[in-house]
Scaffold this motif. Structure first.
Motif, PDB file in Angstrom:
ATOM      1  N   MET A   1       0.699  -1.179  -0.162  1.00 47.92           N
ATOM      2  CA  MET A   1       0.117  -0.025   0.177  1.00 47.92           C
ATOM      3  C   MET A   1       0.921   1.324   0.020  1.00 47.92           C
ATOM      4  O   MET A   1       1.893   1.311   0.868  1.00 47.92           O
ATOM      5  CB  MET A   1      -0.853  -0.237   1.230  1.00 47.92           C
ATOM      6  N   ALA A   2       0.611   2.317  -0.881  1.00 43.76           N
ATOM      7  CA  ALA A   2       1.532   3.625  -0.807  1.00 43.76           C
ATOM      8  C   ALA A   2       1.175   4.197   0.370  1.00 43.76           C
ATOM      9  O   ALA A   2      -0.062   4.596   0.884  1.00 43.76           O
ATOM     10  CB  ALA A   2       0.896   4.305  -2.054  1.00 43.76           C
ATOM     11  N   VAL A   3       2.291   4.700   0.806  1.00 45.60           N
ATOM     12  CA  VAL A   3       2.088   5.747   1.800  1.00 45.60           C
ATOM     13  C   VAL A   3       2.897   6.953   1.668  1.00 45.60           C
ATOM     14  O   VAL A   3       3.822   7.123   1.302  1.00 45.60           O
ATOM     15  CB  VAL A   3       2.520   5.128   3.319  1.00 45.60           C
ATOM     16  N   ASN A   4       2.145   8.092   2.056  1.00 47.71           N
ATOM     17  CA  ASN A   4       2.667   9.587   1.971  1.00 47.71           C
ATOM     18  C   ASN A   4       3.713   9.687   3.090  1.00 47.71           C
ATOM     19  O   ASN A   4       2.952   9.800   4.119  1.00 47.71           O
ATOM     20  CB  ASN A   4       1.444  10.677   1.578  1.00 47.71           C
ATOM     21  N   ARG A   5       4.647   9.750   3.017  1.00 53.47           N
ATOM     22  CA  ARG A   5       5.748   9.885   4.095  1.00 53.47           C
ATOM     23  C   ARG A   5       6.496  11.514   4.145  1.00 53.47           C
ATOM     24  O   ARG A   5       7.508  11.544   4.692  1.00 53.47           O
ATOM     25  CB  ARG A   5       6.783   9.082   3.993  1.00 53.47           C
ATOM     26  N   VAL A   6       5.836  12.435   3.201  1.00 51.21           N
ATOM     27  CA  VAL A   6       6.544  13.582   3.267  1.00 51.21           C
ATOM     28  C   VAL A   6       6.244  14.337   4.533  1.00 51.21           C
ATOM     29  O   VAL A   6       5.207  14.318   4.870  1.00 51.21           O
ATOM     30  CB  VAL A   6       5.608  14.579   1.987  1.00 51.21           C
ATOM     31  N   PRO A   7       7.136  15.201   5.057  1.00 50.78           N
ATOM     32  CA  PRO A   7       7.045  15.887   6.293  1.00 50.78           C
ATOM     33  C   PRO A   7       5.858  16.781   6.139  1.00 50.78           C
ATOM     34  O   PRO A   7       5.946  17.727   5.155  1.00 50.78           O
ATOM     35  CB  PRO A   7       8.258  16.523   6.553  1.00 50.78           C
ATOM     36  N   VAL A   8       5.156  16.956   6.784  1.00 52.09           N
ATOM     37  CA  VAL A   8       3.795  17.721   6.860  1.00 52.09           C
ATOM     38  C   VAL A   8       4.109  19.168   6.700  1.00 52.09           C
ATOM     39  O   VAL A   8       3.755  19.833   5.947  1.00 52.09           O
ATOM     40  CB  VAL A   8       2.901  17.325   8.080  1.00 52.09           C
ATOM     41  N   LEU A   9       5.007  19.620   7.605  1.00 55.03           N
ATOM     42  CA  LEU A   9       5.137  21.254   7.836  1.00 55.03           C
ATOM     43  C   LEU A   9       5.898  21.882   6.566  1.00 55.03           C
ATOM     44  O   LEU A   9       5.553  22.622   5.911  1.00 55.03           O
ATOM     45  CB  LEU A   9       5.898  21.664   8.728  1.00 55.03           C
ATOM     46  N   LYS A  10       6.763  20.568   5.976  1.00 53.28           N
ATOM     47  CA  LYS A  10       7.641  21.106   4.603  1.00 53.28           C
ATOM     48  C   LYS A  10       6.519  21.173   3.597  1.00 53.28           C
ATOM     49  O   LYS A  10       6.503  21.891   2.923  1.00 53.28           O
ATOM     50  CB  LYS A  10       8.303  20.055   4.558  1.00 53.28           C
ATOM     51  N   ARG A  11       5.519  20.245   3.595  1.00 52.83           N
ATOM     52  CA  ARG A  11       4.668  20.159   2.457  1.00 52.83           C
ATOM     53  C   ARG A  11       3.531  21.213   2.575  1.00 52.83           C
ATOM     54  O   ARG A  11       3.313  21.934   1.380  1.00 52.83           O
ATOM     55  CB  ARG A  11       3.755  19.017   2.610  1.00 52.83           C
ATOM     56  N   CYS A  12       3.155  21.577   3.564  1.00 50.26           N
ATOM     57  CA  CYS A  12       2.379  22.971   3.892  1.00 50.26           C
ATOM     58  C   CYS A  12       3.037  24.233   3.240  1.00 50.26           C
ATOM     59  O   CYS A  12       2.373  25.154   2.786  1.00 50.26           O
ATOM     60  CB  CYS A  12       1.952  23.076   5.502  1.00 50.26           C
ATOM     61  N   ARG A  13       4.432  24.191   3.638  1.00 48.97           N
ATOM     62  CA  ARG A  13       5.174  25.203   3.170  1.00 48.97           C
ATOM     63  C   ARG A  13       5.091  25.558   1.593  1.00 48.97           C
ATOM     64  O   ARG A  13       4.822  26.520   1.137  1.00 48.97           O
ATOM     65  CB  ARG A  13       6.559  25.190   3.762  1.00 48.97           C
ATOM     66  N   SER A  14       5.166  24.215   0.944  1.00 46.33           N
ATOM     67  CA  SER A  14       5.660  24.441  -0.299  1.00 46.33           C
ATOM     68  C   SER A  14       4.146  24.536  -0.990  1.00 46.33           C
ATOM     69  O   SER A  14       4.076  25.175  -2.186  1.00 46.33           O
ATOM     70  CB  SER A  14       6.083  22.926  -0.677  1.00 46.33           C
ATOM     71  N   GLN A  45      -3.134  25.393 -11.055  1.00 45.44           N
ATOM     72  CA  GLN A  45      -4.336  24.117 -10.993  1.00 45.44           C
ATOM     73  C   GLN A  45      -3.667  23.004 -10.439  1.00 45.44           C
ATOM     74  O   GLN A  45      -4.216  22.426  -9.759  1.00 45.44           O
ATOM     75  CB  GLN A  45      -4.627  23.862 -12.477  1.00 45.44           C
ATOM     76  N   LEU A  46      -2.510  22.669 -10.812  1.00 42.11           N
ATOM     77  CA  LEU A  46      -1.746  21.372 -10.139  1.00 42.11           C
ATOM     78  C   LEU A  46      -1.742  21.561  -8.634  1.00 42.11           C
ATOM     79  O   LEU A  46      -1.769  20.793  -8.024  1.00 42.11           O
ATOM     80  CB  LEU A  46      -0.562  21.242 -10.915  1.00 42.11           C
ATOM     81  N   ARG A  47      -1.316  22.728  -8.398  1.00 49.08           N
ATOM     82  CA  ARG A  47      -1.419  23.175  -6.789  1.00 49.08           C
ATOM     83  C   ARG A  47      -2.338  22.711  -6.064  1.00 49.08           C
ATOM     84  O   ARG A  47      -2.328  22.608  -4.833  1.00 49.08           O
ATOM     85  CB  ARG A  47      -0.669  24.657  -6.601  1.00 49.08           C
ATOM     86  N   GLU A  48      -3.546  23.385  -6.843  1.00 47.63           N
ATOM     87  CA  GLU A  48      -4.794  23.266  -6.023  1.00 47.63           C
ATOM     88  C   GLU A  48      -5.056  21.702  -5.731  1.00 47.63           C
ATOM     89  O   GLU A  48      -5.584  21.216  -4.606  1.00 47.63           O
ATOM     90  CB  GLU A  48      -5.795  24.033  -6.678  1.00 47.63           C
ATOM     91  N   LYS A  49      -4.849  21.017  -6.875  1.00 46.45           N
ATOM     92  CA  LYS A  49      -5.091  19.524  -6.895  1.00 46.45           C
ATOM     93  C   LYS A  49      -4.331  19.026  -5.579  1.00 46.45           C
ATOM     94  O   LYS A  49      -4.654  18.041  -5.000  1.00 46.45           O
ATOM     95  CB  LYS A  49      -4.990  18.865  -8.143  1.00 46.45           C
ATOM     96  N   GLN A  50      -2.952  19.224  -5.679  1.00 44.07           N
ATOM     97  CA  GLN A  50      -2.145  18.581  -4.656  1.00 44.07           C
ATOM     98  C   GLN A  50      -2.449  19.129  -3.217  1.00 44.07           C
ATOM     99  O   GLN A  50      -2.452  18.538  -2.433  1.00 44.07           O
ATOM    100  CB  GLN A  50      -0.635  19.371  -4.805  1.00 44.07           C
ATOM    101  N   LYS A  51      -2.863  20.255  -3.061  1.00 43.27           N
ATOM    102  CA  LYS A  51      -3.507  20.708  -1.714  1.00 43.27           C
ATOM    103  C   LYS A  51      -4.707  19.799  -1.381  1.00 43.27           C
ATOM    104  O   LYS A  51      -4.689  19.445  -0.229  1.00 43.27           O
ATOM    105  CB  LYS A  51      -3.894  22.153  -2.113  1.00 43.27           C
ATOM    106  N   ALA A  52      -5.609  19.508  -2.252  1.00 40.42           N
ATOM    107  CA  ALA A  52      -6.894  18.921  -1.805  1.00 40.42           C
ATOM    108  C   ALA A  52      -6.566  17.314  -1.367  1.00 40.42           C
ATOM    109  O   ALA A  52      -6.822  16.676  -0.570  1.00 40.42           O
ATOM    110  CB  ALA A  52      -7.737  18.851  -2.970  1.00 40.42           C
ATOM    111  N   LYS A  53      -5.478  16.841  -2.468  1.00 41.50           N
ATOM    112  CA  LYS A  53      -5.114  15.422  -2.239  1.00 41.50           C
ATOM    113  C   LYS A  53      -4.367  15.266  -0.687  1.00 41.50           C
ATOM    114  O   LYS A  53      -4.402  14.235  -0.056  1.00 41.50           O
ATOM    115  CB  LYS A  53      -4.247  15.073  -3.168  1.00 41.50           C
ATOM    116  N   PHE A  54      -3.468  16.278  -0.298  1.00 39.85           N
ATOM    117  CA  PHE A  54      -2.657  16.389   0.686  1.00 39.85           C
ATOM    118  C   PHE A  54      -3.557  16.699   1.834  1.00 39.85           C
ATOM    119  O   PHE A  54      -3.479  15.922   2.937  1.00 39.85           O
ATOM    120  CB  PHE A  54      -1.683  17.681   0.639  1.00 39.85           C
ATOM    121  N   ILE A  55      -4.321  17.429   1.936  1.00 38.91           N
ATOM    122  CA  ILE A  55      -5.729  17.819   2.982  1.00 38.91           C
ATOM    123  C   ILE A  55      -6.281  16.410   3.332  1.00 38.91           C
ATOM    124  O   ILE A  55      -6.497  16.142   4.497  1.00 38.91           O
ATOM    125  CB  ILE A  55      -6.357  18.873   2.742  1.00 38.91           C
TER     126      ILE A  55
END
Length: 197
Positions: A1-14, A45-55
């Protein structure tokens, strides 16, 4: 199963968003050092999609499936997409205040602690309907974990479309949310534009 391991604060900043939307109170002191480049329409557009996916903690393939489903429903595709994402079981558990973050809510559901209408459900992406009753299993209600969670989430506002009984760790979905009731900083129209290319 795929797991998102990106540090949360770093991803929020980007993504240029506040970690509060994920249920995290920490703030990052670092600033994103990006040259003053103008972002292209596609990048926005890509950023909005990534935001929704991440949230919501959804990966690409399931997200695309939500989009297809939203497109087939009546009404505006973008609003339907947000309603579908918001009615995921892990999100409802988070919104009711039974978990500090959506990731923790996903874990609680995966560990079989949640009942929907009296039946055990262990699928975080299970879509909840209006009138459904969500509760923590009787045998798990006494756990110290839930006492700690309720201490942290006690002050959190529960949306109007949900009804919660914190004493019994039980909640009811009064109705599925409309876009106005969803406080997520995502411009869903940009996501629709991205997928309709």
């Amino acid at each position: 199963m795929a797991v998102n391991r990106v540090p949360v604060l770093k991803r929020c900043r980007s993504l240029g968003m506040d970690p509060v939307y994920l249920g995290i109170d920490k703030k990052s002191n670092r600033q994103l050092k990006r040259s003053n480049r103008k972002m292209s329409e596609y990048a926005l557009q890509l950023r909005e999609k990534q935001k929704a996916k991440f949230i919501y903690g959804v990966l690409e393939k399931p997200f695309r499936n939500y989009y297809k489903k939203a497109k087939q429903m009546k009404g505006m595709t973008g609003e339907n997409l947000m309603t579908l994402l918001e009615s995921r079981l892990d999100n409802i558990v988070f919104r009711l205040g039974f978990a500090r973050t959506r990731r923790e809510a996903r874990q609680i559901v995966g560990h079989k602690h949640v009942l929907v209408n009296g039946k055990q459900v262990k699928i975080p992406s299970y879509l909840v309907k209006a009138g459904d009753v969500i509760e923590i299993k009787e045998s798990k209600k006494g756990f110290q974990r839930y006492k700690d969670i309720l201490e942290v989430t006690g002050g959190r506002m529960v949306p109007d479309w949900l009804e919660v009984d914190t004493e019994n760790l039980k909640g009811t979905v009064k109705e599925l949310p409309l876009r106005d009731a969803i406080d997520v900083p995502v411009d869903e129209m940009l996501i629709v534009e991205l997928y309709s290319k």
